[in-house]
Design a protein around this motif. Sequence first.
Motif, short mmCIF file in Angstrom:
data_model
loop_
_atom_site.label_atom_id
_atom_site.label_comp_id
_atom_site.label_asym_id
_atom_site.label_seq_id
_atom_site.Cartn_x
_atom_site.Cartn_y
_atom_site.Cartn_z
N THR A 1 0.81 -1.23 0.00
CA THR A 1 0.00 0.00 0.00
C THR A 1 0.84 1.28 0.00
O THR A 1 0.28 2.38 0.03
CB THR A 1 -0.93 0.01 1.23
N ALA A 2 2.16 1.14 -0.04
CA ALA A 2 3.03 2.32 0.00
C ALA A 2 3.21 2.88 -1.41
O ALA A 2 3.62 2.17 -2.33
CB ALA A 2 4.39 1.96 0.59
N ALA A 3 2.92 4.15 -1.56
CA ALA A 3 3.16 4.84 -2.83
C ALA A 3 4.53 5.50 -2.78
O ALA A 3 5.28 5.36 -1.81
CB ALA A 3 2.06 5.87 -3.07
N ALA A 4 4.87 6.22 -3.84
CA ALA A 4 6.14 6.95 -3.86
C ALA A 4 6.19 7.91 -2.68
O ALA A 4 5.16 8.48 -2.28
CB ALA A 4 6.28 7.71 -5.17
N PRO A 5 7.36 8.11 -2.10
CA PRO A 5 7.45 8.93 -0.90
C PRO A 5 7.19 10.41 -1.15
O PRO A 5 7.38 10.92 -2.25
CB PRO A 5 8.89 8.70 -0.42
N THR A 6 6.76 11.06 -0.09
CA THR A 6 6.72 12.51 -0.05
C THR A 6 8.06 12.97 0.53
O THR A 6 8.41 12.59 1.65
CB THR A 6 5.58 12.99 0.86
N PHE A 7 8.81 13.76 -0.23
CA PHE A 7 10.14 14.17 0.21
C PHE A 7 10.08 15.52 0.91
O PHE A 7 9.38 16.44 0.46
CB PHE A 7 11.10 14.23 -0.97
N VAL A 8 10.82 15.63 2.01
CA VAL A 8 10.93 16.88 2.75
C VAL A 8 12.41 17.11 3.05
O VAL A 8 13.25 16.22 2.88
CB VAL A 8 10.13 16.84 4.08
N ARG A 9 12.73 18.29 3.53
CA ARG A 9 14.11 18.59 3.89
C ARG A 9 14.37 18.21 5.34
O ARG A 9 13.45 17.96 6.10
CB ARG A 9 14.39 20.08 3.69
N GLY A 10 15.65 18.17 5.70
CA GLY A 10 15.95 17.99 7.11
C GLY A 10 17.00 16.97 7.45
O GLY A 10 17.37 16.84 8.61
N GLY A 11 17.49 16.18 6.48
CA GLY A 11 18.48 15.18 6.84
C GLY A 11 17.87 14.10 7.70
O GLY A 11 16.69 13.80 7.63
N HIS A 12 18.70 13.51 8.56
CA HIS A 12 18.24 12.38 9.36
C HIS A 12 17.11 12.77 10.30
O HIS A 12 16.13 12.04 10.47
CB HIS A 12 19.41 11.79 10.16
N PHE A 13 17.22 13.93 10.94
CA PHE A 13 16.19 14.39 11.88
C PHE A 13 15.18 15.29 11.15
O PHE A 13 15.05 16.48 11.44
CB PHE A 13 16.85 15.12 13.06
N LEU A 14 14.47 14.70 10.23
CA LEU A 14 13.57 15.46 9.37
C LEU A 14 12.42 16.08 10.15
O LEU A 14 11.89 17.14 9.77
CB LEU A 14 13.03 14.60 8.23
N GLN A 15 12.02 15.46 11.28
CA GLN A 15 10.94 16.06 12.08
C GLN A 15 11.36 17.40 12.64
O GLN A 15 10.52 18.28 12.85
CB GLN A 15 10.55 15.14 13.25
N ASP A 16 12.64 17.57 12.93
CA ASP A 16 13.10 18.81 13.54
C ASP A 16 13.02 19.96 12.55
O ASP A 16 12.58 21.06 12.89
CB ASP A 16 14.53 18.64 14.06
N ALA A 17 13.42 19.73 11.32
CA ALA A 17 13.42 20.79 10.31
C ALA A 17 12.06 20.97 9.65
O ALA A 17 11.69 22.08 9.28
CB ALA A 17 14.47 20.48 9.24
N SER A 18 11.29 19.87 9.51
CA SER A 18 10.06 19.92 8.70
C SER A 18 8.86 19.38 9.46
O SER A 18 7.91 18.88 8.85
CB SER A 18 10.26 19.12 7.41
N GLY A 19 8.87 19.49 10.80
CA GLY A 19 7.82 18.87 11.59
C GLY A 19 6.42 19.33 11.25
O GLY A 19 5.50 18.51 11.09
N ALA A 20 6.20 20.64 11.12
CA ALA A 20 4.86 21.14 10.82
C ALA A 20 4.39 20.68 9.45
O ALA A 20 3.22 20.31 9.26
CB ALA A 20 4.85 22.67 10.92
N GLU A 21 5.32 20.69 8.48
CA GLU A 21 4.97 20.22 7.14
C GLU A 21 4.61 18.73 7.16
O GLU A 21 3.64 18.30 6.54
CB GLU A 21 6.14 20.46 6.18
#
Length: 309
Positions: A274-294
Amino acid sequence: MPDLPPNVVRTPDARFDGLPEWPFAPQYLWADLPGLDGPLRLHVVDEGPRGAAETVLMLHGEPSWSYLYRRMIPPVVAAGHRAVAFDFPGFGRSDKPTRTSAYTYELFRAALLDVVRQLDLRNVTLVVQDWGGLMGLPAAALDVPDRIARLVVMNTFLPTGRERPTLGFKVWKASVRVLGRHLPIGALMRIALPARQAPFVQGYTAPFPSARHKAGAATWPLLVPSDPSDPVAEVMVRARAALAMWDKPCLLVWSASDPILGGAWKTFERLVPTAAAPTFVRGGHFLQDASGAEIADHVVAFMDAASSA
């Protein structure tokens, strides 16, 4: 209130006073976990209505804690959902065994399942990253699939011991093996986080006032299986087999600039039907820190779409 078990330390509350972007009051559960001489106190963030139809459970990795999800929790709650994050033993505000031998895969697994059952979490959107994936995905697929409504998978992996580790992970694991309890978590987070995130390093170092508090951080990376005969590898193999038959929604959110797991999304895109192509965001390994709200916006939209399907 139970006494602190032998060979366990607790980070003083004052270490967490005034952390930036951290308004959440601590809540605690007590858990009897394997290999310990008494119950551990586990820290939980539990925001939003307890009677909400949907719960988002967010699992951290190494060497972070629930603080990593500080920018995701408010948008999830604002959308009317219950938001839960907890700190694994040895991390955040949870109690910390001082012996590295206490930290086993079964200890972490038991802690996760205990939290899910004590809070009676159901209809869960499970959000995992780093070691949160190694713990959460097997739990979802093998232990409590009836409680999990959908998956959000971010920069993690299910290593079976047959893969060739990335150079980034080899360097990381070697560093942890050499430095052990003297792992310079503050310096590592300054390297890992973008420069504009420097004020938040304080939040990631708060749980670790001394080397005695770092036994979990010094052990978790070493539990990643590097050989198929490793007992943890067997769990990963079974989890992969179960996820290959997963028929509930699965969202991949990824940061491709992660030097350790930037390309691991390909495994999950192939593995989970059921996994589609990923949604890419910025942030490196700790992506929640840089892109948490998004990321939170993507999660809420994913939940809405899945619920109305």
